[in-house]
Design an enzyme around this catalytic site. Structure first.
Site, mmCIF file in Angstrom:
data_model
loop_
_atom_site.group_PDB
_atom_site.id
_atom_site.type_symbol
_atom_site.label_atom_id
_atom_site.label_comp_id
_atom_site.label_asym_id
_atom_site.label_seq_id
_atom_site.Cartn_x
_atom_site.Cartn_y
_atom_site.Cartn_z
ATOM 1 N N CYS A 1 62.779 16.666 -4.134
ATOM 2 C CA CYS A 1 62.108 17.548 -5.256
ATOM 3 C C CYS A 1 62.137 16.615 -6.663
ATOM 4 O O CYS A 1 63.291 15.871 -6.797
ATOM 5 C CB CYS A 1 62.917 18.705 -5.564
ATOM 6 S SG CYS A 1 62.414 19.605 -7.164
ATOM 7 N N GLU B 1 72.671 18.308 -1.823
ATOM 8 C CA GLU B 1 72.386 17.792 -2.996
ATOM 9 C C GLU B 1 73.329 17.192 -3.822
ATOM 10 O O GLU B 1 73.039 15.842 -4.466
ATOM 11 C CB GLU B 1 71.552 18.928 -3.795
ATOM 12 C CG GLU B 1 71.003 18.486 -5.054
ATOM 13 C CD GLU B 1 70.773 19.636 -6.162
ATOM 14 O OE1 GLU B 1 70.395 20.630 -5.788
ATOM 15 O OE2 GLU B 1 71.263 19.470 -7.197
ATOM 16 N N ASN C 1 71.972 28.489 -2.837
ATOM 17 C CA ASN C 1 71.609 29.006 -3.815
ATOM 18 C C ASN C 1 71.396 30.991 -3.455
ATOM 19 O O ASN C 1 71.503 31.694 -4.434
ATOM 20 C CB ASN C 1 70.112 28.544 -4.151
ATOM 21 C CG ASN C 1 69.049 28.921 -3.586
ATOM 22 O OD1 ASN C 1 68.466 30.054 -3.346
ATOM 23 N ND2 ASN C 1 68.893 28.092 -2.337
ATOM 24 N N THR D 1 71.279 21.620 -9.142
ATOM 25 C CA THR D 1 69.995 22.267 -9.804
ATOM 26 C C THR D 1 70.104 23.557 -9.217
ATOM 27 O O THR D 1 69.450 24.517 -10.341
ATOM 28 C CB THR D 1 68.964 21.779 -9.034
ATOM 29 O OG1 THR D 1 69.054 21.865 -7.690
ATOM 30 C CG2 THR D 1 68.810 20.220 -9.538
ATOM 31 N N SER E 1 65.003 29.064 -0.447
ATOM 32 C CA SER E 1 64.616 28.797 1.075
ATOM 33 C C SER E 1 64.134 29.856 1.889
ATOM 34 O O SER E 1 63.985 29.450 2.911
ATOM 35 C CB SER E 1 65.678 27.770 1.695
ATOM 36 O OG SER E 1 66.886 28.561 1.382
ATOM 37 N N CYS F 1 67.707 23.881 -12.553
ATOM 38 C CA CYS F 1 66.366 23.370 -12.467
ATOM 39 C C CYS F 1 65.591 24.635 -13.260
ATOM 40 O O CYS F 1 66.340 25.732 -12.982
ATOM 41 C CB CYS F 1 65.473 23.037 -11.284
ATOM 42 S SG CYS F 1 65.594 24.420 -10.015
ATOM 43 N N SER G 1 72.850 29.120 2.883
ATOM 44 C CA SER G 1 71.893 28.471 1.683
ATOM 45 C C SER G 1 72.765 28.919 0.530
ATOM 46 O O SER G 1 73.076 29.932 0.019
ATOM 47 C CB SER G 1 70.636 29.247 1.476
ATOM 48 O OG SER G 1 70.107 29.291 0.300
HETATM 49 FE FE1 SF4 Z 1 63.645 21.525 -6.716
HETATM 50 FE FE2 SF4 Z 1 64.796 23.436 -7.992
HETATM 51 FE FE3 SF4 Z 1 64.017 24.046 -5.550
HETATM 52 FE FE4 SF4 Z 1 65.999 22.322 -5.870
HETATM 53 S S1 SF4 Z 1 66.103 24.791 -6.310
HETATM 54 S S2 SF4 Z 1 64.353 22.244 -4.584
HETATM 55 S S3 SF4 Z 1 65.605 21.421 -7.933
HETATM 56 S S4 SF4 Z 1 62.674 23.407 -7.731
#
Ligand code: SF4
Length: 399
Positions: free
Chosen positions: A102, A132, A226, A168, A268, A196, A224
């Site tokens: 990304c 990451e 996030n 991010t 995701s 991000c 995941s």
């Molecule tokens: Fe890119 Fe943000 Fe998605 Fe990570 S979460 S892949 S930095 S857009």
């Protein structure tokens, strides 16, 4: 997007973030162009349904380069990115390499590399071992540290020069709390908030919508980071939060009680899984519209529309007349009902800032007109005070 009847809201920004979408599109384009096999270094995203679908198309996730047996295949670096050393190794394989890192992760690579070049230590606020973060560490020239929270930051040694960055998908409040601790123990401190923009936006809308919900459903892979973070944020704002990977995991008893249901999803999670979850929640809630629930909705309507107060006024008139031994007078009950109904509506409108707009205006005019008509049935001793108080009520918002 809110379904008013069902009380179900789906976060407007739920679903693939731009980085994940780009990586998925990239492998699908390669597959469509006849490239086979397409190897991704690690699962493209943390979502089993998606990776299973990709595997059927010959898009295979590998954990080490030795697993890439077909030298005619294509190697794809996923959105999380990799370390510069590993990148060199991948490129030396002699296979075609597509870098789907990304651009927002690449920006963090650049920030880390710039300060590492100037001999800064790097502190990454994130999850140790996450793909990451492993990639980011590779740019820190062996002077990188990963901390997940304030407690871990307190355990770090003091620094001469330090650059603090974030994974991010980090939570902003955690990032700044950690940065504060490190700043206080360092001579020179550079704070680079590298969360991000899509993550910031997702966390902002989730915070706003979760705090007003009775149930939050977080959709996304259990692995995941996030999605787990979103579930954690929601858990601090709403009493009931469930984290599911697919619609089938949602049980009837989960969704029939809560009035407002908010559905959000990690970066995701594909849109079709979110749609399935939303459809299942709505279906389960629809099926469960029992007579009791319909009665409840009717009761709410009666209260909110001021009809209850108006009925109470009519009932009070009835009781007053009975106590005085007067005979029943339906027109008088109707005047009491309409009078209180009309003035309660005006008062409600006033407190909302618009007493005479929209549908309310027409209802008030109709009720007032009926009061005037009905009151003329009586002698002046009745209709003059009635009209006087009606006028006072109508003018009340303009005092
Ligand atoms: Fe890119 Fe943000 Fe998605 Fe990570 S979460 S892949 S930095 S857009």
């Amino acid at each position: 997007m809110t379904d008013k009847d069902q009380g179900v809201t789906v976060a407007p920004g739920a679903g693939f973030c731009p980085g994940v979408k780009k990586a998925i599109d990239c492998v699908l384009e390669l597959e469509a162009a006849g490239k086979n096999p397409v190897y991704t270094i690690g699962p493209l995203i943390h979502n089993k349904q998606v990776t299973d679908n990709l595997a059927v198309k010959g898009i295979v996730s590998i954990n080490s380069l030795d697993e890439a047996k077909e030298k005619n295949g294509v190697l794809v670096i996923r959105a999380h990115g990799i370390t510069p050393d590993f990148q060199r190794e991948v490129e030396a394989q002699g296979m075609k390499v597509i870098d789907a890192t990304c651009p927002l992760v690449k920006k963090v690579h650049t920030v880390i590399a710039k300060y590492a070049q100037e001999d800064y230590d790097t502190v990454i606020v994130g999850d140790a071992g996450h793909a990451e973060v492993v990639g980011l560490l590779g740019y820190a020239k062996s002077k990188g540290h990963v901390v997940a929270n304030v407690k871990e930051a307190e355990a770090l040694p003091p620094f001469e020069k330090v650059n603090i960055v974030s994974q991010t998908t980090q939570e902003e409040s955690i990032f700044y709390a950690v940065a504060e601790v490190i700043k206080n123990k360092s001579k020179i401190c550079q704070i680079s908030n590298t969360i991000c923009q899509p993550t910031k936006q997702r966390q902002k809308e989730t915070t706003e919508l979760a705090k007003n919900a009775d149930l939050v459903i977080v959709v996304g892979g259990k692995q995941s980071a996030n999605t787990a973070r979103l579930a954690k944020i929601c858990g601090e704002l709403c009493k009931r939060v469930i984290h599911v990977e697919s619609a089938e995991e949602i049980k009837k008893e989960d969704v029939i009680g809560p009035k407002k249901v908010f559905i959000t999803a990690g970066a995701s999670t594909p849109g079709w899984i979110i749609d399935n979850v939303s459809a299942r929640v709505k279906n389960l809630r629809k099926a469960e519209k029992s007579p009791l629930m319909i009665l409840g909705a009717l009761w709410n309507f009666i209260i909110q529309s001021s009809l209850y107060t108006a009925f109470a006024a009519a009932a009070l008139t009835y009781v007053g007349m009975k106590l005085q031994g007067a005979r029943n007078d339906l027109v008088l009950y109707a005047i009491s009902f309409l009078f209180v109904f009309c003035l309660t509506l005006i008062n409600k409108g006033k407190s909302e800032g618009s007493p005479y707009t929209g549908k309310r205006y027409y209802v008030v005019v109709a009720a007032a007109a009926l009061i005037v008509l009905l009151s003329f049935k009586y002698k002046a001793a009745v209709y003059i005070p009635t009209l006087f108080f009606l006028l006072m009520g109508i003018l009340y918002p303009f005092r």
